[in-house]
Design a protein around this motif. Structure first.
Motif, short mmCIF file in Angstrom:
data_model
loop_
_atom_site.label_atom_id
_atom_site.label_comp_id
_atom_site.label_asym_id
_atom_site.label_seq_id
_atom_site.Cartn_x
_atom_site.Cartn_y
_atom_site.Cartn_z
N ASN A 125 0.82 -1.21 0.00
CA ASN A 125 0.00 0.00 0.00
C ASN A 125 0.86 1.26 0.00
OD1 ASN A 125 -2.46 1.68 0.63
ND2 ASN A 125 -1.29 2.03 2.50
N GLN A 176 -0.94 4.37 0.06
CA GLN A 176 -1.86 5.40 0.55
C GLN A 176 -1.65 5.61 2.05
OE1 GLN A 176 -5.92 4.51 -0.45
NE2 GLN A 176 -6.74 6.39 0.44
N GLU A 199 -5.49 8.64 5.78
CA GLU A 199 -6.42 8.98 4.71
C GLU A 199 -7.39 7.83 4.45
OE1 GLU A 199 -6.38 9.54 -0.12
OE2 GLU A 199 -4.60 10.18 1.01
N VAL A 200 -6.89 6.60 4.55
CA VAL A 200 -7.77 5.44 4.39
C VAL A 200 -8.87 5.46 5.44
CG1 VAL A 200 -7.90 2.93 4.48
CG2 VAL A 200 -5.97 4.03 3.33
N GLN A 254 -11.34 8.26 4.35
CA GLN A 254 -12.00 8.22 3.05
C GLN A 254 -12.12 6.83 2.45
OE1 GLN A 254 -9.91 10.95 0.48
NE2 GLN A 254 -9.88 12.58 2.02
N LEU A 260 -10.10 3.18 0.89
CA LEU A 260 -9.08 2.90 -0.10
C LEU A 260 -9.42 3.53 -1.45
CD1 LEU A 260 -8.65 -0.88 0.74
CD2 LEU A 260 -6.90 0.86 1.13
N ARG A 261 -8.39 4.01 -2.14
CA ARG A 261 -8.61 4.55 -3.48
C ARG A 261 -8.76 3.42 -4.50
NH1 ARG A 261 -3.73 8.05 -3.20
NH2 ARG A 261 -4.21 9.86 -1.90
N LEU A 262 -7.97 2.37 -4.33
CA LEU A 262 -8.00 1.24 -5.25
C LEU A 262 -9.10 0.26 -4.85
CD1 LEU A 262 -4.16 0.62 -5.58
CD2 LEU A 262 -5.65 1.83 -7.18
N ARG A 305 -17.24 4.10 4.91
CA ARG A 305 -16.70 3.50 3.69
C ARG A 305 -15.71 2.39 4.03
NH1 ARG A 305 -17.17 1.36 -0.97
NH2 ARG A 305 -15.47 1.72 -2.45
N CYS A 306 -15.01 2.52 5.16
CA CYS A 306 -14.07 1.48 5.57
C CYS A 306 -14.79 0.17 5.84
CB CYS A 306 -13.31 1.93 6.81
SG CYS A 306 -12.15 3.29 6.51
N GLN A 320 -15.67 -1.48 2.59
CA GLN A 320 -14.53 -2.10 1.91
C GLN A 320 -14.04 -3.34 2.64
OE1 GLN A 320 -11.88 1.34 1.50
NE2 GLN A 320 -12.57 1.57 -0.61
#
Length: 324
Positions: free
Chosen positions: A185, A187, A191-192, A195, A197-199, A229-230, A233
């Protein structure tokens, strides 16, 4: 002012309860050593971790019982968290043992578990300490089944246990936990948490990832530290791990007034539970309170944890006779 004073008094009560041993069960101290575990300051910062093992009243040393591994969050003390979250009451009621390791400041200045380090994401790091801890406890008392529960950073480490130690951990409950980052990773973990994960989340899984242990994901809708959002995911990652094993999954939704539960079952067995709590912030609610990120009011998260452990077979059903 009154709210601040009430919080101070609750924290004083928790501190006194822990210091003076104001409970019916028994705490025993221990320590484990794990070499080569990285901390935020690099290698060789923390080789020894202290832990405490709790047995409820009337549970003999030679009597097998479930074991609940309790992983505290940042800026928390292990025993204070176990008391304030209501997990000691849970242990007394369900006749299970608690094992509560304490993170060291040498490993992390905020006493956070280092779930975000690549070593831990690969299944090593502080997971190596957990393996040693479980071995040490098993040498002291007979263990029936092992489950884990964690809050925030403790939830991040507990989630890794579900994916990397599924052969030893029967079930895991996480509260306000981040998703797996993967060992490569780039990132920022902070930030994870804010927000997600971006991927695509499933990309964080190892190539040979097996099905994770039964997992309950508890998330507050009003959490401003770990984004909902976590939880989404982490759920995606758990379902992806089940899919890789070829396990068919059936989804069952149960809507409640303030708690919404979504179960994912395979051949009738509960494999994944998502619990969304409206109005819940970044805290553990429903216990005695009196510690950082623990509030006495609100939904009883310890009871939600106990129900999950019953539903996956770690705990007996209510009303079942106690052994011995």
């Amino acid at each position: 002012m009154l709210r601040w004073l009430a919080d101070r008094l609750l924290r004083l009560r928790t501190w006194l309860a822990v210091r003076l041993g104001l409970w019916g069960g028994q705490w025993r101290r221990g320590r484990v050593s794990a070499a080569g575990v990285l901390g935020v300051f690099g290698p060789f910062t923390a080789h020894v971790w202290r832990y405490a093992l709790y047995a409820p009243p009337g549970l003999r040393d030679d009597e097998a019982a479930p074991l609940l591994l309790v992983l505290h969050g940042c800026r928390q003390r292990a025993l204070n968290f176990a008391f304030a979250a209501g997990l000691m009451r849970l242990a007394d009621r369900e006749r299970l043992r608690l094992v509560c390791p304490q993170q060291r400041r040498l490993a992390n200045p905020y006493r956070c578990w280092n779930w975000f380090l690549p070593q831990a994401q690969r299944g090593e790091g502080e997971l190596r300490m957990v393996r040693k801890l479980l071995d040490d406890v098993a040498a002291r008392v007979p263990v029936q089944a092992v489950a884990a529960v964690g809050l925030s950073a403790g939830g991040g480490l507990a989630a890794l246990l579900a994916f990397h130690l599924a052969d030893r951990i029967r079930a895991v409950t996480v509260v306000a936990a981040p998703p797996l980052l993967g060992s490569h990773n780039l990132q920022d973990p902070r930030e994870v948490m804010k927000q997600g994960l971006r991927l695509p989340a499933a990309m964080a899984l190892a190539v040979r990832q097996r099905a994770c242990a039964p997992l309950a994901i508890v998330q507050g809708a009003a959490d401003e530290v770990v984004s909902p959002r976590c939880a989404e995911q982490l759920q995606e990652q758990a379902l992806a791990s089940l899919s890789r094993e070829g396990l068919p999954v059936e989804r069952v939704d149960q809507a409640g007034a303030c708690v919404a539960v979504t179960d994912f079952r395979s051949d009738g067995a509960l494999r994944l539970r998502r619990i969304d709590v409206s109005g819940l912030g970044h805290e553990w609610t429903g216990g005695p309170g009196g510690h950082a990120y623990c509030a006495p009011g609100g939904p009883p998260l310890a009871d939600l944890c106990a129900q999950f452990l019953r539903d996956v077979g770690v705990l007996g059903r209510p009303g079942a006779s106690a052994p011995g």
